[in-house]
Design a protein around this motif. Structure first.
Motif, PDB file in Angstrom:
ATOM      1  N   ARG A   1       0.820  -1.220   0.000  1.00 21.88           N
ATOM      2  CA  ARG A   1       0.000   0.000   0.000  1.00 21.88           C
ATOM      3  C   ARG A   1       0.850   1.264   0.000  1.00 21.88           C
ATOM      4  O   ARG A   1       0.458   2.272  -0.571  1.00 21.88           O
ATOM      5  N   ARG A   2       1.994   1.184   0.620  1.00 21.53           N
ATOM      6  CA  ARG A   2       2.863   2.356   0.711  1.00 21.53           C
ATOM      7  C   ARG A   2       3.392   2.777  -0.651  1.00 21.53           C
ATOM      8  O   ARG A   2       3.647   3.955  -0.882  1.00 21.53           O
TER       9      ARG A   2
ATOM     10  N   HIS B   1      14.448   1.837 -14.770  1.00 18.84           N
ATOM     11  CA  HIS B   1      15.667   1.061 -14.996  1.00 18.84           C
ATOM     12  C   HIS B   1      16.278   0.650 -13.668  1.00 18.84           C
ATOM     13  O   HIS B   1      16.414  -0.525 -13.393  1.00 18.84           O
ATOM     14  N   ALA B   2      16.643   1.623 -12.850  1.00 21.95           N
ATOM     15  CA  ALA B   2      17.219   1.325 -11.541  1.00 21.95           C
ATOM     16  C   ALA B   2      16.097   0.911 -10.582  1.00 21.95           C
ATOM     17  O   ALA B   2      14.934   1.287 -10.765  1.00 21.95           O
ATOM     18  N   TYR B   3      16.448   0.138  -9.571  1.00 17.78           N
ATOM     19  CA  TYR B   3      15.456  -0.384  -8.627  1.00 17.78           C
ATOM     20  C   TYR B   3      14.562   0.721  -8.058  1.00 17.78           C
ATOM     21  O   TYR B   3      13.345   0.577  -8.017  1.00 17.78           O
ATOM     22  N   GLY B   4      15.156   1.821  -7.659  1.00 16.00           N
ATOM     23  CA  GLY B   4      14.401   2.905  -7.044  1.00 16.00           C
ATOM     24  C   GLY B   4      13.518   3.682  -8.018  1.00 16.00           C
ATOM     25  O   GLY B   4      12.768   4.560  -7.605  1.00 16.00           O
ATOM     26  N   GLU B   5      13.593   3.358  -9.321  1.00 19.78           N
ATOM     27  CA  GLU B   5      12.773   4.024 -10.337  1.00 19.78           C
ATOM     28  C   GLU B   5      11.607   3.161 -10.808  1.00 19.78           C
ATOM     29  O   GLU B   5      10.751   3.634 -11.550  1.00 19.78           O
TER      30      GLU B   5
ATOM     31  N   PHE C   1       8.226   2.442  -6.892  1.00 14.93           N
ATOM     32  CA  PHE C   1       9.334   2.350  -5.957  1.00 14.93           C
ATOM     33  C   PHE C   1       9.973   3.695  -5.670  1.00 14.93           C
ATOM     34  O   PHE C   1      10.754   3.829  -4.740  1.00 14.93           O
ATOM     35  N   ARG C   2       9.641   4.704  -6.465  1.00 11.87           N
ATOM     36  CA  ARG C   2      10.159   6.048  -6.181  1.00 11.87           C
ATOM     37  C   ARG C   2       9.617   6.572  -4.863  1.00 11.87           C
ATOM     38  O   ARG C   2      10.174   7.511  -4.299  1.00 11.87           O
ATOM     39  N   LYS C   3       8.541   5.965  -4.348  1.00 13.29           N
ATOM     40  CA  LYS C   3       7.952   6.375  -3.084  1.00 13.29           C
ATOM     41  C   LYS C   3       8.699   5.819  -1.882  1.00 13.29           C
ATOM     42  O   LYS C   3       8.450   6.231  -0.748  1.00 13.29           O
ATOM     43  N   LEU C   4       9.610   4.871  -2.102  1.00 10.39           N
ATOM     44  CA  LEU C   4      10.393   4.316  -1.012  1.00 10.39           C
ATOM     45  C   LEU C   4      11.445   5.322  -0.548  1.00 10.39           C
ATOM     46  O   LEU C   4      11.960   6.103  -1.370  1.00 10.39           O
TER      47      LEU C   4
END
Length: 155
Positions: free
Chosen positions: A9-10, A81-85, A149-152
């Motif tokens: 959910r996050r 591309h990158a995990y955080g994207e 994943f940009r929200k992490l």
């Protein structure tokens, strides 16, 4: 859309984020079940109208044959591309053919919005060119799962 996302959910997209994401991406991956349940995945152009995903498929394709036999489908749209994207959405449900197959341009009010969106997005045109080889499938998703994943933290 019905169904709720239980996990993540996050990082799930808000309805507005999901709408913008689906409208802005160019390629989806469509998973179908072939004879004997054999899975088949293929890339496809699509249009999103805020309620339905419109798939423009070759009528002489394995995907079309699979979906005529069994209309259940899972569609993945993703980016990054990158995990955080990484971000994406999985939509599932059953497709319904709309208009003539193959599509030759016969008047079909139900397709006006989808064809306007599609023609602008992929061809930079106001009207849809018809080649007599493709037809429309409409997916009003029964379930949607999304992630961004940009929200992490640190993403």
């Amino acid at each position: 859309m019905t169904g709720t996302q239980r996990r993540g959910r996050r990082i799930m997209m808000t309805p507005a984020e999901l709408d913008a994401f689906l409208a802005g991406q160019r390629v989806c991956r469509v998973a179908t079940a072939g004879p004997g349940g054999r899975p088949h995945a293929s890339a496809l152009w699509y249009a999103w109208d805020g309620r339905a995903l419109w798939l423009y498929s070759l009528t002489r394709s394995r995907r079309w044959a699979d979906l005529r036999r069994d209309p259940r489908v899972a569609v993945l749209v993703d980016d990054g591309h990158a995990y955080g994207e990484l971000r994406g959405a999985e939509l599932s449900g059953s497709v319904v053919p709309v208009g003539e197959a193959p599509r030759s341009g016969e008047a079909c009010p139900e397709l006006e919005e989808a064809e306007r969106l599609f023609a602008g997005k992929y061809f930079g045109m106001a009207a849809m060119p018809h080649d007599g080889r493709h037809a429309w499938l409409r997916l009003v998703p029964r379930t949607v799962a999304s992630w961004d994943f940009r929200k992490l933290a640190g993403g």
